[in-house]
Design a protein around this motif. Structure first.
Motif, PDB file in Angstrom:
ATOM      1  N   TYR A 103     -19.272  -6.291  20.014  1.00  0.00           N
ATOM      2  CA  TYR A 103     -18.562  -6.760  20.637  1.00  0.00           C
ATOM      3  C   TYR A 103     -19.006  -8.093  21.486  1.00  0.00           C
ATOM      4  N   TYR A 128     -18.724 -11.606  21.087  1.00  0.00           N
ATOM      5  CA  TYR A 128     -17.490 -12.357  21.721  1.00  0.00           C
ATOM      6  C   TYR A 128     -17.457 -12.539  23.026  1.00  0.00           C
ATOM      7  N   ALA A 156     -13.232 -13.047  25.498  1.00  0.00           N
ATOM      8  CA  ALA A 156     -12.627 -12.513  24.380  1.00  0.00           C
ATOM      9  C   ALA A 156     -12.412 -10.985  24.378  1.00  0.00           C
ATOM     10  N   PHE A 157     -13.403 -10.063  24.787  1.00  0.00           N
ATOM     11  CA  PHE A 157     -13.269  -8.670  24.754  1.00  0.00           C
ATOM     12  C   PHE A 157     -12.001  -8.304  25.705  1.00  0.00           C
ATOM     13  N   GLU A 176      -8.897 -12.096  24.444  1.00  0.00           N
ATOM     14  CA  GLU A 176      -8.514 -12.529  23.036  1.00  0.00           C
ATOM     15  C   GLU A 176      -7.835 -11.458  22.175  1.00  0.00           C
ATOM     16  N   VAL A 190      -9.738  -9.409  19.345  1.00  0.00           N
ATOM     17  CA  VAL A 190     -10.746  -8.660  19.798  1.00  0.00           C
ATOM     18  C   VAL A 190     -10.012  -7.318  20.357  1.00  0.00           C
TER      19      VAL A 190
END
Length: 187
Positions: free
Chosen positions: A65, A68, A72-73, A76, A79
């Motif tokens: 992860y 990203y 994003a974690f 998004e 994800v």
């Protein structure tokens, strides 16, 4: 004893090594024989943010992860859904461990800055809690966070800030007399 399911379980997004969970079951059995309970963390954010620690050392941000980033974690959808799939893949095995005393969503996660980042962080936690509650309505759920007030201020969730780390050599101690146990896989 608090155990983190680390990157060896998911070395690449969405690809799981079930041997890690098999080892976790062995831990649970050994701990139960000692009269101990188990708290399982689904994820350790340490490898997403940190590159080195005086206790654990380190070899860079090894989490799949990490590429990203925090935005994003927590925000998004692809994800986030991948992480929810991770939780779903772990829950059946973990909930079957008889001496399981609590679940912990993650350790040492850090939201992005600003109000929007904190809101995404809290919404992410709520989605994970909701997923766990579909599997178990009464299992205690905790989380270790860098700033516990983030959860209570935004979403009314409770953070577990007492880091109950096991002995650094817990695996060696628990399994030292096992002849049929394969080489250790860090959980």
């Amino acid at each position: 004893v608090r155990v983190f399911i680390n990157d060896k379980y998911e070395p690449r997004l969405g690809e799981y090594d079930k041997r890690v969970l098999d080892r976790l079951v062995v831990y649970g059995e050994k701990l139960a024989a000692m009269g101990k309970t188990l708290q399982v963390d689904f994820f350790d954010g340490f490898t997403m943010h940190r590159t080195w620690n005086p206790i654990y050392g380190g070899s860079g941000a090894t989490s799949p992860y990490a590429a990203y980033g925090n935005e994003a974690f927590f925000g998004e959808e692809k994800v986030v859904n991948t992480f929810i799939d991770r939780v779903r893949s772990i829950l059946p095995t973990v909930l079957a461990i008889p001496n399981l005393s609590a679940l912990s969503i993650a350790n040492e996660l850090r939201p992005t800055g600003g109000k929007q980042g904190r809101l995404e962080f809290a919404a992410w936690y709520q989605r994970i809690v909701d997923e766990i509650r579909q599997w178990s309505v009464d299992m205690p759920i905790y989380s270790g966070v860098a700033r516990p007030s983030l959860l209570s201020q935004i979403a009314g969730l409770t953070a577990n800030t007492a880091h109950l780390y096991p002995f650094l050599n817990v695996e060696r101690e628990l399994l030292k007399n096992e002849q049929d146990v394969p080489e250790p896989i860090v959980v």
